[in-house]
Design an enzyme around this catalytic site. Structure first.
Site, PDB file in Angstrom:
ATOM      1  N   CYS A   8       0.865  -1.183   0.000  1.00  0.00           N
ATOM      2  CA  CYS A   8       0.000   0.000   0.000  1.00  0.00           C
ATOM      3  C   CYS A   8       0.901   1.232   0.000  1.00  0.00           C
ATOM      4  CB  CYS A   8      -0.983  -0.020   1.165  1.00  0.00           C
ATOM      5  SG  CYS A   8      -0.238   0.040   2.814  1.00  0.00           S
ATOM      6  N   ASN A  11       2.241   1.467   4.389  1.00  0.00           N
ATOM      7  CA  ASN A  11       2.550   0.200   5.082  1.00  0.00           C
ATOM      8  C   ASN A  11       2.215   0.269   6.569  1.00  0.00           C
ATOM      9  OD1 ASN A  11       5.485  -1.952   5.642  1.00  0.00           O
ATOM     10  ND2 ASN A  11       3.384  -2.548   5.228  1.00  0.00           N
ATOM     11  N   CYS A  13      -1.575   0.888   7.345  1.00  0.00           N
ATOM     12  CA  CYS A  13      -3.027   0.638   7.451  1.00  0.00           C
ATOM     13  C   CYS A  13      -3.456  -0.623   6.698  1.00  0.00           C
ATOM     14  CB  CYS A  13      -3.824   1.833   6.937  1.00  0.00           C
ATOM     15  SG  CYS A  13      -3.569   3.346   7.889  1.00  0.00           S
ATOM     16  N   ARG A  14      -3.429  -0.566   5.359  1.00  0.00           N
ATOM     17  CA  ARG A  14      -4.012  -1.654   4.567  1.00  0.00           C
ATOM     18  C   ARG A  14      -3.105  -2.870   4.424  1.00  0.00           C
ATOM     19  NH1 ARG A  14      -5.237   2.195  -0.383  1.00  0.00           N
ATOM     20  NH2 ARG A  14      -3.337   3.074   0.534  1.00  0.00           N
ATOM     21  N   SER A  15      -1.847  -2.651   3.986  1.00  0.00           N
ATOM     22  CA  SER A  15      -1.011  -3.831   3.693  1.00  0.00           C
ATOM     23  C   SER A  15      -0.634  -4.651   4.935  1.00  0.00           C
ATOM     24  CB  SER A  15       0.221  -3.464   2.856  1.00  0.00           C
ATOM     25  OG  SER A  15       1.047  -2.543   3.501  1.00  0.00           O
ATOM     26  N   ASP A 122      -8.196   3.973   0.854  1.00  0.00           N
ATOM     27  CA  ASP A 122      -7.248   4.363   1.895  1.00  0.00           C
ATOM     28  C   ASP A 122      -8.039   4.845   3.114  1.00  0.00           C
ATOM     29  OD1 ASP A 122      -5.390   5.557   3.501  1.00  0.00           O
ATOM     30  OD2 ASP A 122      -4.420   6.675   1.887  1.00  0.00           O
TER      31      ASP A 122
HETATM   32  P1  4NP Z   1      -1.850   2.839   4.034  1.00  0.00           P
HETATM   33  O1  4NP Z   1      -2.518   4.178   4.586  1.00  0.00           O
HETATM   34  O2  4NP Z   1      -1.276   3.183   2.679  1.00  0.00           O
HETATM   35  O3  4NP Z   1      -3.010   1.901   3.934  1.00  0.00           O
HETATM   36  O4  4NP Z   1      -0.805   2.433   5.033  1.00  0.00           O
HETATM   37  C1  4NP Z   1      -1.833   5.405   4.672  1.00  0.00           C
HETATM   38  C2  4NP Z   1      -1.028   5.630   5.740  1.00  0.00           C
HETATM   39  C3  4NP Z   1      -0.374   6.853   5.857  1.00  0.00           C
HETATM   40  C4  4NP Z   1      -0.551   7.809   4.879  1.00  0.00           C
HETATM   41  C5  4NP Z   1      -1.360   7.563   3.802  1.00  0.00           C
HETATM   42  C6  4NP Z   1      -2.007   6.342   3.693  1.00  0.00           C
HETATM   43  N1  4NP Z   1       0.093   9.069   5.007  1.00  0.00           N
HETATM   44  O5  4NP Z   1      -0.157   9.937   4.166  1.00  0.00           O
HETATM   45  O6  4NP Z   1       0.877   9.262   5.938  1.00  0.00           O
END
Ligand code: 4NP
Length: 151
Positions: A8, A11, A13-15, A122
């Site tokens: 993602c 790294n 939230c989703r992955s 996201d």
């Molecule tokens: P992820 O979510 O890609 O599912 O881990 C996010 C985590 C942090 C951010 C964006 C998406 N950020 O902008 O910091």
């Protein structure tokens, strides 16, 4: 050993959720599962507390996972690379060296909606509902992935 990487943006939230869910459905002696982010904002960080909480609700502990950034050597280290959304897809494909690298990359939701390239949204800027929704989508996809890999 089949090696699968979940990707993602952050790294956190989703992955990591996808990693924890798929690990819970496949034997660790024949499947290596990891996750990474295309961005570098959260290297070394544990998953978002909301991802840890929704995983815990469904009996999974992902609290000890740590964020790392996707890099080109992951094309050699992994057999299958699942991305969460179209932005991740573009960023991973940009690093691909050849068609063999590109062929390893797929949208994780294509396992339940073939060729649709749907995004796992996201959830970072939303509430807890977003994390519940993401968990359910990923669980559904991982059920199919685990079933197909064990045929
Ligand atoms: P992820 O979510 O890609 O599912 O881990 C996010 C985590 C942090 C951010 C964006 C998406 N950020 O902008 O910091």
């Amino acid at each position: 050993m089949t090696k699968i990487l979940m990707v993602c943006l952050g790294n956190i939230c989703r992955s990591p959720l996808a990693e924890g869910i798929l690990k819970s459905k496949l034997p660790s002696d024949s499947f290596f599962i990891d996750s990474a982010g295309t961005g570098d904002y959260h290297i070394g960080k544990n998953p978002d507390i909301r991802s840890i909480a929704v995983a815990k609700k469904y009996g999974l502990d992902i609290s000890n996972l740590t964020g790392r950034q996707f890099n080109v050597s992951d094309f050699d280290a992994f057999d299958i690379i699942y991305v969460m959304d179209e932005s991740n897809y573009r960023n991973v494909i940009l690093l691909a060296r050849n068609e063999q690298d590109k062929a390893k990359v797929n949208f994780i939701l294509n396992e339940i909606h073939p060729n649709q390239n749907h995004n796992v949204p996201d959830p970072y800027y939303g509430g807890n509902d977003g994390f519940e929704n993401v968990y359910k989508m990923l669980d559904e996809a991982c059920i199919v992935i685990a079933k197909n890999l064990q045929k």
